[in-house]
Design an enzyme around this catalytic site. Structure first.
Site, PDB file in Angstrom:
ATOM      1  N   GLY A  47       0.822  -1.194   0.166  1.00  0.00           N
ATOM      2  CA  GLY A  47      -0.011   0.044  -0.097  1.00  0.00           C
ATOM      3  C   GLY A  47       0.686   1.252  -0.075  1.00  0.00           C
ATOM      4  O   GLY A  47       0.559   2.229  -0.750  1.00  0.00           O
ATOM      5  N   CYS A  48       1.963   1.013   0.987  1.00  0.00           N
ATOM      6  CA  CYS A  48       2.802   2.344   0.798  1.00  0.00           C
ATOM      7  C   CYS A  48       3.528   2.568  -0.343  1.00  0.00           C
ATOM      8  O   CYS A  48       3.767   3.725  -0.761  1.00  0.00           O
ATOM      9  CB  CYS A  48       3.603   2.385   2.153  1.00  0.00           C
ATOM     10  SG  CYS A  48       2.684   2.119   3.511  1.00  0.00           S
ATOM     11  N   THR A  49       3.930   1.657  -0.999  1.00  0.00           N
ATOM     12  CA  THR A  49       4.488   1.602  -2.316  1.00  0.00           C
ATOM     13  C   THR A  49       3.501   2.221  -3.412  1.00  0.00           C
ATOM     14  O   THR A  49       4.067   3.238  -4.133  1.00  0.00           O
ATOM     15  CB  THR A  49       4.983   0.286  -2.763  1.00  0.00           C
ATOM     16  OG1 THR A  49       6.151   0.166  -1.846  1.00  0.00           O
ATOM     17  CG2 THR A  49       5.480   0.374  -4.298  1.00  0.00           C
ATOM     18  N   ASN A  52       3.182   6.189  -2.755  1.00  0.00           N
ATOM     19  CA  ASN A  52       4.218   7.054  -3.106  1.00  0.00           C
ATOM     20  C   ASN A  52       4.219   7.009  -4.595  1.00  0.00           C
ATOM     21  O   ASN A  52       4.652   8.067  -5.047  1.00  0.00           O
ATOM     22  CB  ASN A  52       5.820   6.272  -2.362  1.00  0.00           C
ATOM     23  CG  ASN A  52       5.862   6.752  -1.160  1.00  0.00           C
ATOM     24  OD1 ASN A  52       6.517   7.679  -0.785  1.00  0.00           O
ATOM     25  ND2 ASN A  52       5.198   6.133   0.085  1.00  0.00           N
TER      26      ASN A  52
END
Length: 157
Positions: A47-49, A52
């Site tokens: 999710g964070c990838t 970003n």
């Protein structure tokens, strides 16, 4: 910190923290520009990838709207530098290993992870205008369509 201290039109708390590029972030250094701070749980997670990458892909549109972007998590500068290089991020990442900035923006929350309760970052985004006022906050967001929603807001406020 009082629960209602961060309200729209409040002056955002000034802070300094280490960031990628060997620099120190100081919020007050960005007067005259809108500042977008997005808090995310952890480098190199799906999710964070995705989040970003989504901010990376529309970065020029934010710059055209006089808005600079910074990602924030509890990861180390070394982790951030590797993550930034791997994804080709054009913006800096702020390291908050001591959770000082997370506490200022009230993004540390009790979460359920694999049946255990742990404290972690609630995915949140904050827009601070060129005068230092908090204009908008998005809390507990889902990655899908979030960046588009933020960009649309920035272009129209």
């Amino acid at each position: 910190m009082a629960d209602n201290l961060l309200t729209p039109d409040a002056i955002a708390p000034d802070f300094s923290a280490a960031m990628t590029g060997g620099e120190t972030f100081q919020l007050s250094d960005y007067k005259g520009k809108n500042v977008l701070l997005f808090f995310y749980p952890k480098d190199n997670t799906p999710g964070c990838t995705s989040e970003n990458i989504a901010f990376r892909d529309v970065h020029p549109e934010f710059l055209s709207a006089n808005t600079v972007i910074f990602g924030i998590s509890r990861d180390s500068i070394r982790s951030h530098e590797n993550f930034k290089a791997k994804l080709g991020l054009p913006f800096e990442l702020i390291s908050d290993v001591d959770e000082i900035v997370c506490k200022l923006f009230q993004t540390i929350k009790l979460k359920n992870m694999y049946g255990k309760q742990v404290y972690g970052i609630e995915r949140s985004t904050f827009l601070i205008d060129a005068t230092g006022k908090l204009v908008k906050e998005w809390r507990g967001i889902r990655v899908a369509n979030h960046v588009d929603d933020v960009l649309n807001f920035v272009k129209n406020f």
